[in-house]
Design a protein around this motif. Structure first.
Motif, PDB file in Angstrom:
ATOM      1  N   TYR A 177     -51.496  27.879  47.284  1.00 11.56           N
ATOM      2  CA  TYR A 177     -52.304  28.266  46.125  1.00 11.56           C
ATOM      3  C   TYR A 177     -53.625  27.491  46.206  1.00 11.56           C
ATOM      4  O   TYR A 177     -53.647  26.334  46.621  1.00 11.56           O
TER       5      TYR A 177
ATOM      6  N   CYS B   3     -54.312  28.554  35.487  1.00  2.98           N
ATOM      7  CA  CYS B   3     -54.525  27.193  36.005  1.00  2.98           C
ATOM      8  C   CYS B   3     -53.623  26.897  37.198  1.00  2.98           C
ATOM      9  O   CYS B   3     -52.570  27.502  37.375  1.00  2.98           O
TER      10      CYS B   3
ATOM     11  N   TRP C 212     -53.902  20.646  42.832  1.00  7.33           N
ATOM     12  CA  TRP C 212     -53.436  19.795  41.725  1.00  7.33           C
ATOM     13  C   TRP C 212     -54.533  19.453  40.730  1.00  7.33           C
ATOM     14  O   TRP C 212     -55.655  19.110  41.112  1.00  7.33           O
TER      15      TRP C 212
ATOM     16  N   VAL D   9     -40.085  27.419  38.413  1.00  3.25           N
ATOM     17  CA  VAL D   9     -39.814  28.468  39.408  1.00  3.25           C
ATOM     18  C   VAL D   9     -38.358  28.435  39.879  1.00  3.25           C
ATOM     19  O   VAL D   9     -37.687  29.477  39.943  1.00  3.25           O
ATOM     20  N   ASP D  10     -37.839  27.250  40.189  1.00  7.58           N
ATOM     21  CA  ASP D  10     -36.453  27.170  40.697  1.00  7.58           C
ATOM     22  C   ASP D  10     -35.462  27.714  39.669  1.00  7.58           C
ATOM     23  O   ASP D  10     -34.515  28.418  40.013  1.00  7.58           O
TER      24      ASP D  10
ATOM     25  N   ASP E 201     -51.903  30.152  38.124  1.00  5.95           N
ATOM     26  CA  ASP E 201     -52.447  30.747  39.365  1.00  5.95           C
ATOM     27  C   ASP E 201     -51.366  31.480  40.162  1.00  5.95           C
ATOM     28  O   ASP E 201     -51.678  32.251  41.077  1.00  5.95           O
ATOM     29  N   GLU E 202     -50.083  31.239  39.812  1.00  7.34           N
ATOM     30  CA  GLU E 202     -49.003  31.861  40.598  1.00  7.34           C
ATOM     31  C   GLU E 202     -48.986  33.374  40.474  1.00  7.34           C
ATOM     32  O   GLU E 202     -48.360  34.057  41.281  1.00  7.34           O
TER      33      GLU E 202
ATOM     34  N   PRO F 128     -36.088  15.213  47.736  1.00  7.12           N
ATOM     35  CA  PRO F 128     -35.848  16.493  48.424  1.00  7.12           C
ATOM     36  C   PRO F 128     -37.132  17.282  48.668  1.00  7.12           C
ATOM     37  O   PRO F 128     -37.767  17.760  47.726  1.00  7.12           O
ATOM     38  N   VAL F 129     -37.508  17.418  49.933  1.00  2.16           N
ATOM     39  CA  VAL F 129     -38.699  18.203  50.304  1.00  2.16           C
ATOM     40  C   VAL F 129     -38.221  19.558  50.811  1.00  2.16           C
ATOM     41  O   VAL F 129     -37.412  19.625  51.744  1.00  2.16           O
TER      42      VAL F 129
HETATM   43  O1  DAU Z   1     -49.282  26.701  40.169  1.00  2.51           O
HETATM   44  C1  DAU Z   1     -48.978  26.527  38.820  1.00  2.51           C
HETATM   45  C2  DAU Z   1     -47.482  26.382  38.650  1.00  2.51           C
HETATM   46  O2  DAU Z   1     -47.138  25.097  39.151  1.00  2.51           O
HETATM   47  C3  DAU Z   1     -47.028  26.534  37.209  1.00  2.51           C
HETATM   48  O3  DAU Z   1     -47.307  27.839  36.768  1.00  2.51           O
HETATM   49  C4  DAU Z   1     -45.533  26.253  37.069  1.00  2.51           C
HETATM   50  O4  DAU Z   1     -45.147  26.299  35.714  1.00  2.51           O
HETATM   51  C5  DAU Z   1     -45.251  24.870  37.633  1.00  2.51           C
HETATM   52  O5  DAU Z   1     -43.862  24.606  37.593  1.00  2.51           O
HETATM   53  C6  DAU Z   1     -45.776  24.751  39.049  1.00  2.51           C
HETATM   54  O6  DAU Z   1     -44.991  25.586  39.946  1.00  2.51           O
HETATM   55  P1  DAU Z   1     -44.553  25.062  41.397  1.00  2.51           P
HETATM   56  O7  DAU Z   1     -43.374  25.816  41.839  1.00  2.51           O
HETATM   57  O8  DAU Z   1     -45.733  24.987  42.300  1.00  2.51           O
HETATM   58  O9  DAU Z   1     -44.168  23.544  40.991  1.00  2.51           O
HETATM   59  P2  DAU Z   1     -42.958  22.581  41.441  1.00  2.51           P
HETATM   60  O10 DAU Z   1     -43.280  21.238  40.901  1.00  2.51           O
HETATM   61  O11 DAU Z   1     -41.628  23.169  41.111  1.00  2.51           O
HETATM   62  O12 DAU Z   1     -43.116  22.556  43.014  1.00  2.51           O
HETATM   63  C7  DAU Z   1     -44.310  22.151  43.633  1.00  2.51           C
HETATM   64  C8  DAU Z   1     -44.118  22.307  45.128  1.00  2.51           C
HETATM   65  O13 DAU Z   1     -43.171  21.326  45.576  1.00  2.51           O
HETATM   66  C9  DAU Z   1     -43.553  23.644  45.533  1.00  2.51           C
HETATM   67  O14 DAU Z   1     -44.138  24.043  46.767  1.00  2.51           O
HETATM   68  C10 DAU Z   1     -42.057  23.387  45.712  1.00  2.51           C
HETATM   69  C11 DAU Z   1     -42.033  21.949  46.189  1.00  2.51           C
HETATM   70  N1  DAU Z   1     -40.855  21.161  45.777  1.00  2.51           N
HETATM   71  C12 DAU Z   1     -40.513  21.160  44.462  1.00  2.51           C
HETATM   72  C13 DAU Z   1     -39.433  20.431  44.025  1.00  2.51           C
HETATM   73  C14 DAU Z   1     -39.043  20.437  42.559  1.00  2.51           C
HETATM   74  C15 DAU Z   1     -40.140  20.410  46.712  1.00  2.51           C
HETATM   75  O15 DAU Z   1     -40.479  20.404  47.901  1.00  2.51           O
HETATM   76  N2  DAU Z   1     -39.078  19.687  46.280  1.00  2.51           N
HETATM   77  C16 DAU Z   1     -38.679  19.671  44.975  1.00  2.51           C
HETATM   78  O16 DAU Z   1     -37.666  18.995  44.637  1.00  2.51           O
END
Ligand code: DAU
Ligand code: NAD
Length: 363
Positions: free
Chosen positions: A307, A195, A234, A86-87, A143-144, A223-224
């Motif tokens: 989600y 998914c 999950w 996403v980022d 699911d996004e 980083p949050v």
């Molecule tokens: O829901 C399914 C999706 O999950 C998939 O379709 C995507 O391919 C997959 O990348 C994932 O998307 P998210 O954006 O939910 O995943 P991500 O791991 O990038 O981030 C998970 C959550 O954590 C999101 O709310 C953003 C947050 N985050 C993420 C990163 C990388 C942080 O707070 N800090 C971070 O450094």
């Protein structure tokens, strides 16, 4: 018989290929463009395995995919290939449109051409191999596409409206619509899965869970984004793989199946869980908790708040259930990364891309 998997050097695709060849001897044709997210080191144990045939290629390359189909006559195509982060889609959406939308379109057209030229079951008796009725196109989605839920809204069912909010989810939504249209219009026998968030071995350390593990061990900030109270649902990647196998085996043509493990958690809880496991398995030299590395940073633009997947349909109709709880899955995951310092350092240094060249002859 054979199946063709796209994106099989990525996180979920490589887990799927490894699991598939543990369950069956059916040949896997694996086509992956090897973008930054493709890592053949994930498939190192298959290097001399004749059941795995790897080709570097783009799903939009109709000539290449057409040849692979006509020469090997797979009974199914499973489309994992995508730009998935996403980022990255926020900073550079073009690749997402190119692969997820245009790539899926070209793949569908190539597969349609192949499928339409397969024998029908009536004449199949005299020919070996797959017939039109047996063939499936399984599209792996997310699911996004459903957008964001408020705190008390019911979880996403398969009939939830599409409301994608990021360039990534919009591109995946577009691909889902194309898949649906190729079924409605041309009769292509498709299946779609949506998914929730996956985690587990071989996930590229740009996604939340592996990034937190890798940064924690390197003594870097964790980083949050925003307040860390965004909720994701999950699923351990091996459970996603078993669900996909089940959908391929018994899913009804034209249907959509949501896949999830009923594991909703706020991001901050995930980070705390990882820190606690690292404190247990690999205490910091100063004996302070890894939690001290948590840093709140600017929120992701358009960040979806929550989600949640309603997995009743796949559980009821296909009798599928996940095997891992979040607690067992995250424990295995943290242990896996701790045992794979070379896999991590090859990614951080970029050596995994050099390593690929020594392992396979790329065309
Ligand atoms: O829901 C399914 C999706 O999950 C998939 O379709 C995507 O391919 C997959 O990348 C994932 O998307 P998210 O954006 O939910 O995943 P991500 O791991 O990038 O981030 C998970 C959550 O954590 C999101 O709310 C953003 C947050 N985050 C993420 C990163 C990388 C942080 O707070 N800090 C971070 O450094
Ligand atoms: P990933 O980024 O780890 O892997 C994607 C793979 O696709 C990489 O190996 C990459 O090289 C390959 N690829 C990219 N563009 C290509 C192209 N044009 N042609 C051929 N190969 C190409 O992604 P992932 O996390 O393994 O996700 C796999 C699929 O599952 C994606 O379709 C994603 O949308 C979906 N999904 C992911 C999650 C998750 O949490 N990771 C959840 C639900 C659905």
């Amino acid at each position: 018989m054979a199946i063709l998997v796209t994106g099989g050097a990525g996180f979920i695709g490589s887990n799927f290929v490894l699991d598939w060849l543990k369950q069956t001897d059916e040949l896997v044709l694996n086509v992956d463009q090897l973008t930054y997210a493709g890592n053949l080191e994930n498939l190192a144990e298959l290097k001399d395995d004749v059941r795995h045939y790897f080709t570097k290629g783009d799903i939009a390359d109709s000539h290449l995919i057409g040849l692979l189909l006509s020469e090997n006559r797979p009974r199914a195509v499973l489309n994992f290939a995508a730009e998935s982060h996403v980022d990255r889609s926020i900073h550079g959406p073009e690749d997402f449109i190119r692969t997820n939308v245009l790539g899926t379109f070209h793949l569908l057209e190539t597969v349609r051409n192949y499928w339409q030229n397969l024998p029908v079951s009536a004449v199949k008796e005299k020919i070996t191999g797959v017939c039109q009725e047996e063939f499936r196109f399984l599209h792996i989605s997310t699911d996004e596409v459903y957008g964001s839920l408020t705190k008390n809204e019911a979880a996403f069912t398969e009939t939830h409206r599409y409301e994608p909010n990021s360039p990534y989810s919009a591109s995946k939504a577009a691909s889902d619509h194309l898949v649906r249209a190729w079924h409605q219009t041309y009769g292509l026998p498709v299946l779609t899965t949506n998914c929730s968030n996956n985690y587990g071995p071989y996930q590229f350390p740009e996604k939340l869970i592996p990034l937190m593990i890798v940064n924690a061990l390197a003594g870097k900030p964790l980083p949050v984004y925003g307040d860390g109270q965004q909720i994701r649902d999950w699923l351990y990647v091996k459970d996603h793989c078993s669900a996909i196998r089940r959908v391929l085996e018994a899913g009804k043509i034209g249907e959509v199946y949501n896949i999830g493990g009923w594991n909703e958690k706020p991001n901050l809880d995930i980070v705390h869980a990882i820190c606690a496991l690292l404190d247990e398995f690999r205490a910091r030299p100063d004996n302070r908790s890894y939690r001290e590395q948590i840093t709140y940073v600017t929120d992701r633009p358009g960040h979806d708040r929550r989600y949640a997947i309603d997995a009743h349909k796949i559980e009821r109709e296909l009798n599928w259930k996940p095997t891992e709880t979040f607690e067992t899955g995250i424990r295995k995951t943290v242990q896996w990364y701790l045992e794979r310092p070379d896999w991590i350092s090859n990614i951080i240094s970029g050596n995994y891309r050099e390593w690929i060249k020594t392992q396979y002859t790329l065309i």
